[in-house]
Design a protein around this motif. Structure first.
Motif, PDB file in Angstrom:
ATOM      1  N   ASP A  87       0.841  -1.206   0.000  1.00 26.64           N
ATOM      2  CA  ASP A  87       0.000   0.000   0.000  1.00 26.64           C
ATOM      3  C   ASP A  87       0.874   1.254   0.000  1.00 26.64           C
ATOM      4  O   ASP A  87       0.589   2.218  -0.716  1.00 26.64           O
ATOM      5  CB  ASP A  87      -0.911   0.008   1.236  1.00 26.64           C
ATOM      6  N   LEU A  88       1.941   1.225   0.806  1.00 25.44           N
ATOM      7  CA  LEU A  88       2.759   2.437   0.958  1.00 25.44           C
ATOM      8  C   LEU A  88       3.551   2.767  -0.302  1.00 25.44           C
ATOM      9  O   LEU A  88       3.793   3.938  -0.599  1.00 25.44           O
ATOM     10  CB  LEU A  88       3.704   2.304   2.166  1.00 25.44           C
ATOM     11  N   ILE A  89       3.932   1.742  -1.061  1.00 20.56           N
ATOM     12  CA  ILE A  89       4.825   2.003  -2.209  1.00 20.56           C
ATOM     13  C   ILE A  89       4.119   2.767  -3.334  1.00 20.56           C
ATOM     14  O   ILE A  89       4.761   3.428  -4.142  1.00 20.56           O
ATOM     15  CB  ILE A  89       5.452   0.697  -2.755  1.00 20.56           C
ATOM     16  N   ARG A  90       2.782   2.731  -3.372  1.00 19.18           N
ATOM     17  CA  ARG A  90       2.084   3.448  -4.446  1.00 19.18           C
ATOM     18  C   ARG A  90       1.835   4.911  -4.081  1.00 19.18           C
ATOM     19  O   ARG A  90       1.202   5.653  -4.825  1.00 19.18           O
ATOM     20  CB  ARG A  90       0.751   2.774  -4.747  1.00 19.18           C
ATOM     21  N   ARG A  91       2.322   5.329  -2.929  1.00 21.16           N
ATOM     22  CA  ARG A  91       2.066   6.715  -2.498  1.00 21.16           C
ATOM     23  C   ARG A  91       3.075   7.683  -3.105  1.00 21.16           C
ATOM     24  O   ARG A  91       4.067   7.280  -3.688  1.00 21.16           O
ATOM     25  CB  ARG A  91       2.067   6.776  -0.968  1.00 21.16           C
ATOM     26  N   ASP A  92       2.794   8.992  -2.943  1.00 30.09           N
ATOM     27  CA  ASP A  92       3.585   9.978  -3.691  1.00 30.09           C
ATOM     28  C   ASP A  92       5.002  10.182  -3.156  1.00 30.09           C
ATOM     29  O   ASP A  92       5.978   9.978  -3.873  1.00 30.09           O
ATOM     30  CB  ASP A  92       2.818  11.310  -3.820  1.00 30.09           C
ATOM     31  N   LEU A  93       5.119  10.608  -1.907  1.00 26.16           N
ATOM     32  CA  LEU A  93       6.436  10.977  -1.381  1.00 26.16           C
ATOM     33  C   LEU A  93       6.829  10.061  -0.228  1.00 26.16           C
ATOM     34  O   LEU A  93       5.967   9.587   0.526  1.00 26.16           O
ATOM     35  CB  LEU A  93       6.404  12.422  -0.870  1.00 26.16           C
ATOM     36  N   GLU A 117      14.301  14.108   7.970  1.00 28.83           N
ATOM     37  CA  GLU A 117      15.444  14.725   8.651  1.00 28.83           C
ATOM     38  C   GLU A 117      16.321  15.497   7.671  1.00 28.83           C
ATOM     39  O   GLU A 117      16.838  16.557   7.995  1.00 28.83           O
ATOM     40  CB  GLU A 117      16.261  13.658   9.391  1.00 28.83           C
ATOM     41  N   ALA A 118      16.455  14.940   6.459  1.00 31.83           N
ATOM     42  CA  ALA A 118      17.289  15.610   5.442  1.00 31.83           C
ATOM     43  C   ALA A 118      16.518  16.716   4.721  1.00 31.83           C
ATOM     44  O   ALA A 118      17.067  17.396   3.860  1.00 31.83           O
ATOM     45  CB  ALA A 118      17.800  14.584   4.438  1.00 31.83           C
ATOM     46  N   ARG A 119      15.227  16.875   5.064  1.00 31.10           N
ATOM     47  CA  ARG A 119      14.383  17.919   4.453  1.00 31.10           C
ATOM     48  C   ARG A 119      14.271  17.742   2.939  1.00 31.10           C
ATOM     49  O   ARG A 119      14.467  18.685   2.164  1.00 31.10           O
ATOM     50  CB  ARG A 119      14.928  19.327   4.762  1.00 31.10           C
ATOM     51  N   ILE A 120      13.980  16.500   2.542  1.00 26.45           N
ATOM     52  CA  ILE A 120      13.886  16.220   1.102  1.00 26.45           C
ATOM     53  C   ILE A 120      12.511  15.666   0.729  1.00 26.45           C
ATOM     54  O   ILE A 120      11.992  14.756   1.389  1.00 26.45           O
ATOM     55  CB  ILE A 120      14.989  15.218   0.681  1.00 26.45           C
ATOM     56  N   LEU A 121      11.959  16.226  -0.326  1.00 29.24           N
ATOM     57  CA  LEU A 121      10.708  15.706  -0.895  1.00 29.24           C
ATOM     58  C   LEU A 121      11.116  14.765  -2.023  1.00 29.24           C
ATOM     59  O   LEU A 121      11.608  15.205  -3.064  1.00 29.24           O
ATOM     60  CB  LEU A 121       9.856  16.856  -1.438  1.00 29.24           C
ATOM     61  N   ARG A 122      10.943  13.463  -1.775  1.00 30.96           N
ATOM     62  CA  ARG A 122      11.430  12.472  -2.744  1.00 30.96           C
ATOM     63  C   ARG A 122      10.292  11.504  -3.061  1.00 30.96           C
ATOM     64  O   ARG A 122       9.560  11.087  -2.155  1.00 30.96           O
ATOM     65  CB  ARG A 122      12.599  11.689  -2.116  1.00 30.96           C
ATOM     66  N   HIS A 123      10.144  11.146  -4.337  1.00 32.98           N
ATOM     67  CA  HIS A 123       9.082  10.203  -4.679  1.00 32.98           C
ATOM     68  C   HIS A 123       9.452   8.810  -4.191  1.00 32.98           C
ATOM     69  O   HIS A 123      10.629   8.485  -4.009  1.00 32.98           O
ATOM     70  CB  HIS A 123       8.805  10.223  -6.176  1.00 32.98           C
ATOM     71  N   VAL A 124       8.426   7.998  -3.972  1.00 37.70           N
ATOM     72  CA  VAL A 124       8.660   6.671  -3.400  1.00 37.70           C
ATOM     73  C   VAL A 124       9.151   5.699  -4.468  1.00 37.70           C
ATOM     74  O   VAL A 124      10.112   4.958  -4.270  1.00 37.70           O
ATOM     75  CB  VAL A 124       7.356   6.118  -2.769  1.00 37.70           C
ATOM     76  N   SER A 125       8.468   5.707  -5.614  1.00 36.29           N
ATOM     77  CA  SER A 125       8.777   4.716  -6.648  1.00 36.29           C
ATOM     78  C   SER A 125       8.280   5.256  -7.987  1.00 36.29           C
ATOM     79  O   SER A 125       7.603   6.295  -8.031  1.00 36.29           O
ATOM     80  CB  SER A 125       8.060   3.401  -6.332  1.00 36.29           C
ATOM     81  N   PRO A 126       8.549   4.545  -9.085  1.00 38.57           N
ATOM     82  CA  PRO A 126       8.037   5.020 -10.384  1.00 38.57           C
ATOM     83  C   PRO A 126       6.510   5.131 -10.413  1.00 38.57           C
ATOM     84  O   PRO A 126       5.953   5.813 -11.282  1.00 38.57           O
ATOM     85  CB  PRO A 126       8.524   3.952 -11.372  1.00 38.57           C
ATOM     86  N   ALA A 127       5.824   4.503  -9.458  1.00 40.61           N
ATOM     87  CA  ALA A 127       4.358   4.611  -9.400  1.00 40.61           C
ATOM     88  C   ALA A 127       3.905   6.053  -9.198  1.00 40.61           C
ATOM     89  O   ALA A 127       2.735   6.376  -9.409  1.00 40.61           O
ATOM     90  CB  ALA A 127       3.804   3.735  -8.272  1.00 40.61           C
ATOM     91  N   PHE A 128       4.834   6.911  -8.792  1.00 52.67           N
ATOM     92  CA  PHE A 128       4.544   8.351  -8.662  1.00 52.67           C
ATOM     93  C   PHE A 128       3.855   8.866  -9.924  1.00 52.67           C
ATOM     94  O   PHE A 128       2.922   9.655  -9.872  1.00 52.67           O
ATOM     95  CB  PHE A 128       5.861   9.108  -8.458  1.00 52.67           C
ATOM     96  N   ALA A 129       4.341   8.391 -11.068  1.00 51.72           N
ATOM     97  CA  ALA A 129       3.870   8.907 -12.361  1.00 51.72           C
ATOM     98  C   ALA A 129       2.429   8.527 -12.655  1.00 51.72           C
ATOM     99  O   ALA A 129       1.846   9.013 -13.623  1.00 51.72           O
ATOM    100  CB  ALA A 129       4.779   8.394 -13.474  1.00 51.72           C
ATOM    101  N   GLU A 130       1.842   7.659 -11.830  1.00 58.03           N
ATOM    102  CA  GLU A 130       0.482   7.218 -12.131  1.00 58.03           C
ATOM    103  C   GLU A 130      -0.568   8.292 -11.882  1.00 58.03           C
ATOM    104  O   GLU A 130      -1.683   8.192 -12.369  1.00 58.03           O
ATOM    105  CB  GLU A 130       0.164   5.941 -11.345  1.00 58.03           C
ATOM    106  N   ASP A 131      -0.219   9.305 -11.095  1.00 57.16           N
ATOM    107  CA  ASP A 131      -1.177  10.395 -10.888  1.00 57.16           C
ATOM    108  C   ASP A 131      -0.473  11.731 -11.133  1.00 57.16           C
ATOM    109  O   ASP A 131       0.279  12.202 -10.281  1.00 57.16           O
ATOM    110  CB  ASP A 131      -1.745  10.346  -9.462  1.00 57.16           C
ATOM    111  N   PRO A 132      -0.725  12.357 -12.289  1.00 51.22           N
ATOM    112  CA  PRO A 132      -0.016  13.603 -12.615  1.00 51.22           C
ATOM    113  C   PRO A 132      -0.303  14.741 -11.635  1.00 51.22           C
ATOM    114  O   PRO A 132       0.462  15.694 -11.558  1.00 51.22           O
ATOM    115  CB  PRO A 132      -0.521  13.948 -14.022  1.00 51.22           C
ATOM    116  N   LEU A 133      -1.397  14.625 -10.888  1.00 52.02           N
ATOM    117  CA  LEU A 133      -1.685  15.674  -9.892  1.00 52.02           C
ATOM    118  C   LEU A 133      -0.532  15.795  -8.895  1.00 52.02           C
ATOM    119  O   LEU A 133      -0.343  16.833  -8.265  1.00 52.02           O
ATOM    120  CB  LEU A 133      -2.980  15.357  -9.136  1.00 52.02           C
ATOM    121  N   ARG A 134       0.227  14.743  -8.765  1.00 51.18           N
ATOM    122  CA  ARG A 134       1.328  14.748  -7.804  1.00 51.18           C
ATOM    123  C   ARG A 134       2.380  15.800  -8.127  1.00 51.18           C
ATOM    124  O   ARG A 134       3.083  16.248  -7.233  1.00 51.18           O
ATOM    125  CB  ARG A 134       1.941  13.347  -7.734  1.00 51.18           C
TER     126      ARG A 134
END
Ligand code: CTP
Length: 408
Positions: A87-93, A117-134
């Motif tokens: 479930d978590l891997i399909r999420r945005d960040l 802690e590093a103050r980084i907004l990083r996508h979780v996986s390529p599944a990020f691309a499944e919702d362009p609203l992201r």
């Protein structure tokens, strides 16, 4: 069944920010079991439920597959054998892909805590691309957490650029885009939202009219920052700094669109940019189906902001036209919002952020003077219909002339 808090609730608790909205994920349950426990389904084919007492959201753990273009093109797979990690891997960040149980035991397979802690907004996986609203969501989170030092990971920005160039952003509905835009504009650093969209090429797709302002010079005497895009961002920043409402922030973002149309040989002057910009403001308003009050104020500020700045030089007749255009006698609040937007425009200039804006009080005074004209005596003199309208106008003009004289 196992229940976990997920998403923003976990992220904001770890950041030490007040949590307002708690989302939960349920692992190992079926729709039937949820209904049997009294949960209310949110939609017919969406595995999300509301708690019978608290009304909070509980979603069955699910995987998502993209089956087509845009947000409609999704199929969900929710079943008791979907794991928390799936479930978590399909999420945005990564910072949004952590879960915790009631004892605050953290499940963090994609290193969200490290990125927090590093103050980084990083996508979780390529599944990020499944919702362009992201793309818009990441820019919004960047605006929200800019003050904490967050930036977008290079590889995430690259993915956002690919999505922007792929044409996927065009598939977003106006409603979903506006929701992100309006929330982002209400953050403390809304200009970061625009900066991030620009950095990944999304601004060019979503609001080419705003994107076109970057690289367009203005006269240094009025605009020490020179660049029209930089100015627009500063105006927006001022609007947030002064806690202005959404209407004003939207108007600030769009007020100078006409400057993007000036032929290069006329730079750095922008003759009649106010009226030239109106069709662009209208186009952006309509593209996102902005609420009526936002649309109206953006158009009025676009057309009249220079009148605001030159208030003290305006003739009484021009003052009256201005007040009438705003329907100031019936809509005093909207005029206040116009004055606020003008003030933000005046302050959104390099080194001039603290300047005063006497034009606002002057125009308030003019509105009061025009409003003080009493209709009753004119009725008693026998005026009616269009003649009454003319008589009121004449009296208001007289009042404004007197006001001008008294103020000079
Ligand atoms: N989510 C996602 N992609 C989206 C929308 C939501 O991956 N397009 C996931 C994220 O894990 C997010 C969670 O669903 O954390 C909840 O979404 P939402 O309530 O929209 O956002 P929050 O992260 O809770 O943030 P906010 O504070 O803005 O509500």
């Amino acid at each position: 069944m196992r229940i976990y808090k997920v998403g923003g609730a976990v992220r904001d608790r770890l950041l030490g920010i007040a949590v307002t909205d708690i989302d939960r994920v349920v692992v190992g349950a079926t729709t039937e079991e949820m209904l049997a426990k009294g949960f209310r389904p949110v939609g017919a084919d969406f595995p999300v439920f509301l708690h019978p007492k608290t009304g909070e959201e509980y979603a069955l753990a699910r995987t998502e597959r993209k089956s087509g273009r845009g947000y409609g093109g999704f199929t969900f797979h929710a079943s008791p054998d979907v794991t928390l990690e799936e479930d978590l891997i399909r999420r945005d960040l990564t910072i949004n892909a952590m879960a915790e149980d009631d004892e605050q035991n953290l499940t963090d397979p994609y290193h969200g805590q490290r990125d927090l802690e590093a103050r980084i907004l990083r996508h979780v996986s390529p599944a990020f691309a499944e919702d362009p609203l992201r793309v818009l969501r990441v820019a919004r989170f960047a605006a929200r957490y800019a003050e904490l030092g967050f930036t977008v990971a290079t590889e995430t920005l690259k993915l956002m650029r690919q999505l922007s160039e792929s044409g996927e952003l065009q598939a977003l509905t106006a409603e979903r885009s506006w929701k992100e835009i309006s929330r982002a504009l209400m953050e403390n650093q809304p200009q970061v939202f625009i900066e991030v969209l620009r950095a990944c090429g999304a601004l060019k797709v979503l609001m080419p009219e705003v994107d076109a302002l970057f690289g367009v010079p203005q006269p240094a005497i009025h605009h020490p920052e020179i660049d029209t895009g930089a100015h627009t961002l500063s105006v927006l920043q001022q609007a947030a700094h002064h806690k202005q409402p959404l209407t004003v922030r939207w108007a600030c973002l769009l007020h100078d669109l006409g400057k993007g149309l000036t032929p290069e040989e006329q730079w750095p002057r922008h003759i009649a940019h106010e009226s030239k910009g109106l069709k662009l403001i209208k186009a952006v308003n309509e593209r996102f189906k902005a609420p009526r009050d936002c649309q109206e104020l953006a158009l009025l500020v676009g057309e009249y902001h220079t009148h605001g700045h030159r208030a003290l030089e305006l003739k009484a007749s021009t003052l009256l036209e201005l007040l009438q255009s705003f329907d100031v006698f019936r809509r005093p609040q909207r005029f206040e919002e116009f004055l606020a937007a003008c003030e933000m425009d005046a302050r959104g200039r390099k080194g001039l952020e603290e300047r005063s804006y006497p034009q606002a009080d002057y125009l308030r005074g003019a509105a009061t003077a025009a409003r003080s004209v009493a209709v009753q005596p004119l009725l008693e003199q026998g005026f009616k219909g269009p003649e009454l309208g003319e008589a009121i106008k004449r009296e208001r003009l007289k009042a404004l002339k007197a006001y001008k004289e008294a103020s000079s």
